[in-house]
Design a protein around this motif. Structure first.
Motif, PDB file in Angstrom:
ATOM      1  N   TRP A   1      -5.580 -14.599 -37.626  1.00  0.00           N
ATOM      2  CA  TRP A   1      -6.759 -15.062 -36.907  1.00  0.00           C
ATOM      3  C   TRP A   1      -7.771 -15.721 -37.834  1.00  0.00           C
ATOM      4  O   TRP A   1      -8.603 -16.511 -37.394  1.00  0.00           O
ATOM      5  CB  TRP A   1      -7.395 -13.917 -36.133  1.00  0.00           C
TER       6      TRP A   1
ATOM      7  N   LEU B   1     -12.533 -15.290 -32.941  1.00  0.00           N
ATOM      8  CA  LEU B   1     -12.199 -16.629 -33.392  1.00  0.00           C
ATOM      9  C   LEU B   1     -13.431 -17.516 -33.264  1.00  0.00           C
ATOM     10  O   LEU B   1     -14.310 -17.240 -32.447  1.00  0.00           O
ATOM     11  CB  LEU B   1     -11.066 -17.209 -32.540  1.00  0.00           C
TER      12      LEU B   1
ATOM     13  N   SER C   1     -11.639 -22.508 -31.244  1.00  0.00           N
ATOM     14  CA  SER C   1     -10.307 -21.913 -31.345  1.00  0.00           C
ATOM     15  C   SER C   1      -9.977 -20.996 -30.189  1.00  0.00           C
ATOM     16  O   SER C   1      -8.812 -20.710 -29.933  1.00  0.00           O
ATOM     17  CB  SER C   1     -10.179 -21.139 -32.655  1.00  0.00           C
ATOM     18  N   ARG C   2     -10.977 -20.498 -29.492  1.00  0.00           N
ATOM     19  CA  ARG C   2     -10.736 -19.585 -28.379  1.00  0.00           C
ATOM     20  C   ARG C   2     -10.026 -20.283 -27.229  1.00  0.00           C
ATOM     21  O   ARG C   2      -9.331 -19.658 -26.457  1.00  0.00           O
ATOM     22  CB  ARG C   2     -12.058 -19.012 -27.874  1.00  0.00           C
TER      23      ARG C   2
ATOM     24  N   PRO D   1      -5.102 -13.910 -28.809  1.00  0.00           N
ATOM     25  CA  PRO D   1      -5.392 -14.272 -30.188  1.00  0.00           C
ATOM     26  C   PRO D   1      -5.048 -13.115 -31.115  1.00  0.00           C
ATOM     27  O   PRO D   1      -5.101 -11.954 -30.708  1.00  0.00           O
ATOM     28  CB  PRO D   1      -6.897 -14.541 -30.186  1.00  0.00           C
TER      29      PRO D   1
ATOM     30  N   ALA E   1      -8.004 -19.785 -38.161  1.00  0.00           N
ATOM     31  CA  ALA E   1      -8.928 -20.558 -37.323  1.00  0.00           C
ATOM     32  C   ALA E   1     -10.297 -20.685 -37.997  1.00  0.00           C
ATOM     33  O   ALA E   1     -10.941 -21.732 -37.909  1.00  0.00           O
ATOM     34  CB  ALA E   1      -9.074 -19.903 -35.949  1.00  0.00           C
TER      35      ALA E   1
END
Length: 137
Positions: free
Chosen positions: A68, A130, A134-135, A5, A71
């Motif tokens: 990032w 995140l 979203s991870r 990410p 997200a």
């Protein structure tokens, strides 16, 4: 190998501050919903702080695209729109005699869900992470 990410280092600090402000506006709408005759979900969708937050989300979306923080913006916007959707379902249930008990349970669960989304997203932002969903993407 899964892509890593994006990291907090590749965004302007001012964008992180704006994202914190948006979470703060949503959180204030949740608090207003808790402390007034409004519901938490109603406070989020119809409260001025939260409406201002969503306007900021859409206005600043281009600034965070590819970072990032995108997200987090998606998390915040989806929280707003899904809350509105479930409030419509609540409204349809509350106008029927049979649906009233279900509607009361729904509005309680929706309030908990909204508080979780705002709190969990803001905590993830504070930690430079995140949002939870979203991870896994």
């Amino acid at each position: 190998m899964a892509a890593q990410p994006p990291t907090p280092q590749n965004v302007r600090t001012s964008l992180i501050h704006v994202t914190h402000l948006i979470y703060a506006l949503h959180a204030s709408a949740v608090v207003v919903g808790l402390l007034s005759s409004a519901t938490v979900a109603g406070g989020l969708v119809f409260g001025l702080p939260s409406l201002a937050a969503v306007v900021l989300n859409y206005w600043m979306a281009g600034e965070v695209r590819g970072t990032w923080l995108e997200a987090h913006f998606r998390w915040q916007i989806r929280t707003f729109w899904f809350t509105l959707l479930w409030l419509i379902v609540y409204g349809l249930l509350i106008i029927t005699l049979i649906g009233i008990p279900i509607a009361w349970v729904l509005i309680f669960i929706l309030g908990l869900w909204v508080a979780y989304r705002v709190g969990r997203g803001w905590l993830a932002l504070k930690n430079g992470e995140l949002p939870p969903v979203s991870r896994n993407q």
